[in-house]
Design an enzyme around this catalytic site. Structure first.
Site, short mmCIF file in Angstrom:
data_model
loop_
_atom_site.label_atom_id
_atom_site.label_comp_id
_atom_site.label_asym_id
_atom_site.label_seq_id
_atom_site.Cartn_x
_atom_site.Cartn_y
_atom_site.Cartn_z
N CYS A 115 0.85 -1.05 -0.06
CA CYS A 115 0.16 0.11 0.11
C CYS A 115 0.87 1.29 -0.03
O CYS A 115 0.30 2.42 -0.36
CB CYS A 115 -1.23 -0.24 1.56
SG CYS A 115 -1.80 -1.37 1.41
N HIS A 255 -3.81 7.24 2.77
CA HIS A 255 -4.14 5.17 2.44
C HIS A 255 -5.06 5.53 3.19
O HIS A 255 -5.60 5.79 4.38
CB HIS A 255 -3.27 4.02 2.79
CG HIS A 255 -3.94 3.11 2.07
ND1 HIS A 255 -4.09 3.07 1.81
CD2 HIS A 255 -3.25 2.21 3.28
CE1 HIS A 255 -4.30 1.10 1.17
NE2 HIS A 255 -4.11 1.13 2.07
N ASN A 285 -10.61 -0.58 0.49
CA ASN A 285 -8.34 -0.38 0.08
C ASN A 285 -8.18 -0.92 -0.58
O ASN A 285 -8.36 -2.45 -1.03
CB ASN A 285 -8.60 -1.30 1.32
CG ASN A 285 -6.64 -0.96 1.85
OD1 ASN A 285 -6.51 -0.76 0.83
ND2 ASN A 285 -6.16 -1.85 2.89
O1 UT7 Z 1 -3.25 -1.46 3.54
C1 UT7 Z 1 -3.46 -1.79 4.80
C2 UT7 Z 1 -3.58 -3.12 5.47
N1 UT7 Z 1 -4.83 -3.44 6.30
C3 UT7 Z 1 -5.27 -2.84 7.26
O2 UT7 Z 1 -4.76 -1.52 6.89
C4 UT7 Z 1 -6.11 -3.00 7.84
C5 UT7 Z 1 -5.77 -2.82 9.33
N2 UT7 Z 1 -6.72 -3.33 10.42
C6 UT7 Z 1 -7.81 -3.20 10.68
O3 UT7 Z 1 -8.51 -2.39 9.51
C7 UT7 Z 1 -8.63 -3.40 11.56
O4 UT7 Z 1 -7.94 -4.82 12.52
C8 UT7 Z 1 -9.92 -4.81 11.44
C9 UT7 Z 1 -10.85 -3.66 10.81
C10 UT7 Z 1 -9.41 -5.67 10.88
C11 UT7 Z 1 -10.47 -5.22 12.12
O5 UT7 Z 1 -11.37 -4.78 13.29
P1 UT7 Z 1 -10.69 -4.88 14.86
O6 UT7 Z 1 -11.54 -3.78 15.54
O7 UT7 Z 1 -9.21 -5.15 14.78
O8 UT7 Z 1 -11.44 -6.38 14.63
P2 UT7 Z 1 -10.52 -7.56 15.32
O9 UT7 Z 1 -9.83 -8.15 14.21
O10 UT7 Z 1 -10.02 -7.16 16.52
O11 UT7 Z 1 -11.93 -8.49 15.49
C12 UT7 Z 1 -13.30 -7.96 16.87
C13 UT7 Z 1 -14.34 -9.18 16.57
C14 UT7 Z 1 -13.74 -10.50 16.17
O12 UT7 Z 1 -14.53 -11.48 17.13
P3 UT7 Z 1 -14.13 -11.78 18.29
O13 UT7 Z 1 -13.10 -12.58 18.52
O14 UT7 Z 1 -13.87 -10.53 19.15
O15 UT7 Z 1 -15.89 -12.23 19.04
C15 UT7 Z 1 -13.75 -10.49 15.24
O16 UT7 Z 1 -13.53 -11.99 14.88
O17 UT7 Z 1 -14.75 -8.96 15.54
C16 UT7 Z 1 -14.37 -10.55 14.27
N3 UT7 Z 1 -14.26 -9.95 12.90
C17 UT7 Z 1 -16.13 -9.44 12.29
N4 UT7 Z 1 -17.26 -9.83 12.86
C18 UT7 Z 1 -17.61 -9.27 11.26
C19 UT7 Z 1 -13.72 -9.92 12.51
N5 UT7 Z 1 -14.14 -9.17 10.69
C20 UT7 Z 1 -15.20 -8.79 11.41
C21 UT7 Z 1 -16.59 -9.32 9.91
N6 UT7 Z 1 -17.70 -9.10 10.64
N7 UT7 Z 1 -16.16 -8.85 8.34
#
Ligand code: UT7
Length: 328
Positions: A115, A255, A285
């Site tokens: 990215c 980004h 993204n």
């Molecule tokens: O371009 C560069 C690369 N990428 C990025 O910049 C991405 C950077 N990361 C992020 O933007 C965030 O970490 C995400 C959007 C990917 C995830 O958000 P988060 O607030 O960090 O959530 P998390 O991974 O800590 O997950 C929280 C909960 C989990 O459930 P439990 O374990 O608390 O029960 C996940 O399983 O949300 C769950 N979860 C979802 N729920 C509904 C993860 N993905 C989803 C989903 N829908 N799509």
């Protein structure tokens, strides 16, 4: 040796027609529109047609940028395409684009910095022009991330989209153009964001297909923490190098990974949201294409005026980061 001032002569962008909404994703994986919007800010993204590859998107964006710059393909000396979804391993997508455009005299290569690739590419191209090696460069970010996304993985499939953005760089009047670049990498974070198979470490095999190793893997929460830290600090470092105060920034073009990451950068830079180009709700993204698409859209919307101080900042796989300050 005195250096030539280098700036953006024209911008262009292209996104595929097909829109994939959060509601459609609800039918594909265990997710919902509310979670995606509150956790990421994304509402929909664009998906390339089966027959479209990154060079096809790059071509459409490049034609617009060249047109706006009033530069013909034959005048371009250098083409750099930033991409992690090249048409194929080789030849480079830049060479394929050179052929499509008929940019016969241009040197052409791809640049891989995920990215951050577009900012890395701008730094490269602008140095070639500043030192007088070349006069005009076409710098493109082009991605078909849908082709390497696992649509059974809710951690990643809600995030990514396809598209391309392009700029033509060339000489500008003293005082305008790029004022600084701040590039960085931390290879220890490589395992956090990757496509494992298809290279020389893990060539394509029945096992790599079965293990879904040709798709994007991301440790989201870890990348998130890195992003929050680096977006603000990279932008601040680039401003310091340029000798420009953050209160003088007219537009931040970050980004487009996650609205919460963008908001944390705005907070650190003490900028209000109206001084930031945000379009991730429409495109998600798009990796290396995110910043040039946002820049081109800001240009179309008349948000870039001569003399404006513009800050570009991104982060991504590698891990990598990059920021640049330019006077429009
Ligand atoms: O371009 C560069 C690369 N990428 C990025 O910049 C991405 C950077 N990361 C992020 O933007 C965030 O970490 C995400 C959007 C990917 C995830 O958000 P988060 O607030 O960090 O959530 P998390 O991974 O800590 O997950 C929280 C909960 C989990 O459930 P439990 O374990 O608390 O029960 C996940 O399983 O949300 C769950 N979860 C979802 N729920 C509904 C993860 N993905 C989803 C989903 N829908 N799509």
């Amino acid at each position: 040796m005195s250096l030539q001032a280098v700036g953006v002569l024209g911008t262009g962008r292209y996104v595929p027609e097909r829109v994939l909404t959060n509601h459609e994703l609800e039918k594909m994986v265990d997710t919902n529109d509310e979670w995606i919007v509150t956790r990421t800010g994304i509402r929909e993204r664009r998906i390339a047609a089966p027959e479209q590859a990154s060079s096809d998107l790059a071509y459409e964006a490049s034609k617009i940028a060249l047109d706006k710059a009033g530069i013909s393909p034959e005048e371009i000396d250098l083409i750099i395409v930033a991409t992690i979804t090249p048409d194929m391993s080789f030849p480079s997508t830049a060479c394929i684009l050179q052929d499509k455009l008929g940019a016969k005299k241009a040197a052409a290569f791809d640049l891989s910095a995920a990215c951050s690739g577009f900012i890395y590419s701008l730094a490269n191209a602008s140095n070639f022009i500043a030192t007088g090696t070349y006069k005009y460069a076409l710098v493109v970010g082009a991605e078909c991330l849908s082709k390497i996304t696992d649509y059974t993985d809710r951690n990643t499939c809600i995030l990514f989209g396809d598209g391309a953005g392009a700029v033509v760089l060339g000489p500008v009047a003293e005082g305008r153009g790029f004022k600084s670049f701040e590039l960085g990498a931390d290879g220890t974070g490589g395992p956090l964001l990757k496509v494992e198979a298809g290279g020389s470490r893990c060539p394509a095999s029945p096992q790599s297909l079965e293990g879904k190793q040709h798709f994007i893997y991301m440790a989201g929460a870890e990348v998130f923490k890195f992003a929050v830290r680096i977006m603000g600090s990279a932008a601040e470092d680039a401003l310091r190098k340029a000798g420009i105060d953050k209160s003088d920034v007219d537009l931040l073009v970050p980004h487009q990974a996650n609205i919460r990451i963008i908001q944390s950068a705005l907070q650190r830079l003490a900028l209000s949201e109206d001084k930031c180009m945000i379009n991730l709700h429409k495109y998600g993204n798009v990796s290396a294409a995110s910043i040039p698409i946002a820049l081109a859209e800001a240009d179309e919307e008349g948000r870039l005026k001569e003399g404006d101080c513009v800050v570009l900042v991104g982060f991504g796989g590698g891990l990598t980061w990059g920021a640049s300050v330019l006077v429009w």
